[in-house]
Design an enzyme around this catalytic site. Sequence first.
Site, mmCIF file in Angstrom:
data_model
loop_
_atom_site.group_PDB
_atom_site.id
_atom_site.type_symbol
_atom_site.label_atom_id
_atom_site.label_comp_id
_atom_site.label_asym_id
_atom_site.label_seq_id
_atom_site.Cartn_x
_atom_site.Cartn_y
_atom_site.Cartn_z
ATOM 1 N N ILE A 1 0.834 -1.127 -0.082
ATOM 2 C CA ILE A 1 0.078 0.135 -0.043
ATOM 3 C C ILE A 1 0.899 1.217 -0.102
ATOM 4 C CG2 ILE A 1 -1.877 -1.069 1.207
ATOM 5 C CD1 ILE A 1 -1.003 -0.178 3.836
ATOM 6 N N CYS A 2 0.042 2.314 -0.570
ATOM 7 C CA CYS A 2 1.164 3.358 -0.850
ATOM 8 C C CYS A 2 0.604 4.519 0.628
ATOM 9 C CB CYS A 2 0.638 4.488 -2.013
ATOM 10 S SG CYS A 2 1.461 5.867 -2.003
#
Length: 301
Positions: free
Chosen positions: A90-91
Amino acid sequence: MEKYNLKNPSVKRIMQEVKEMQSNPSDDFMSLPLEENIFEWQFAIRGPADSEFEGGIYHGRIQLPPEYPLKPPSFMLLTRNGRFETQTKICLSISNYHPEHWQPSWSVRTALVALIAFMPSNPNGALGSLDYSKEERKALAIKSREAAPRFGTPERQKLIDEIHEYMLSKAPSVPEKSSQVGSEENAIKDADLESTPPGAAVVASASSEEEQQNEAEERALVVRNAAPTNGSPNLVVSHAAEQPESSTQPLLQRAGVNHPRVADDRLFNWAALGLTIAIVILLLKKFMKANGFGAVFMDES
């Protein structure tokens, strides 16, 4: 741990964080590395309070780079949550997607606290983000408590299960609710029933019957008030026509509308008709007198 060089800055830093995590545990999160690979951590966080994630237990994995803490870790969620994709990096501003934001003074503990804060934030289309409804997220939060996710090797799974048991022991109990989307109404009803004292159901049933009786009497009063003062039964008949035949008669009787009243209305209508004819004749005489027709009639007589 023997295969690691304890003089290596990264290994030394990781060992310090492991010791700190064990000596100062938190009710909001728990994370430990694998014995066979201290650069891979398993973690679980509690859903933030006053959000749709409250009560949830969310597992994930942290991968530390060999240059840690000079470079940021990567994060992956393993538990379905409706905010982040599972088994996908995930960013985040604290992840390896944004190394420019990372600070070496941050730790795994710092990252987990930040991740909890990120949960209720707007995804804004970030990589690995999801935008589920609040109802769906609440259902997933409840389901997340049932069992730890299945992931990886037996060693990983053992650590995941241990962390899950720890988080359950620290998490407050959550009343069971339906996991179906849009189940909030049923959950509220269930909560009301659970809080109802013994014998209250009978009282509630009696109150319900009394309310139905009052409602019927109010409808009858409306019909009574709807009866026009000029004797026309049209409004009463139209109201009665809206009711089934089986319920119309008691309703009309309770309102005091019966056959004698209809007879009185007809008599009044005939009286009104006679009065109208008399007024028309009187007006006609005045009109004829005003135009000289009266004098002609008098001469002829």
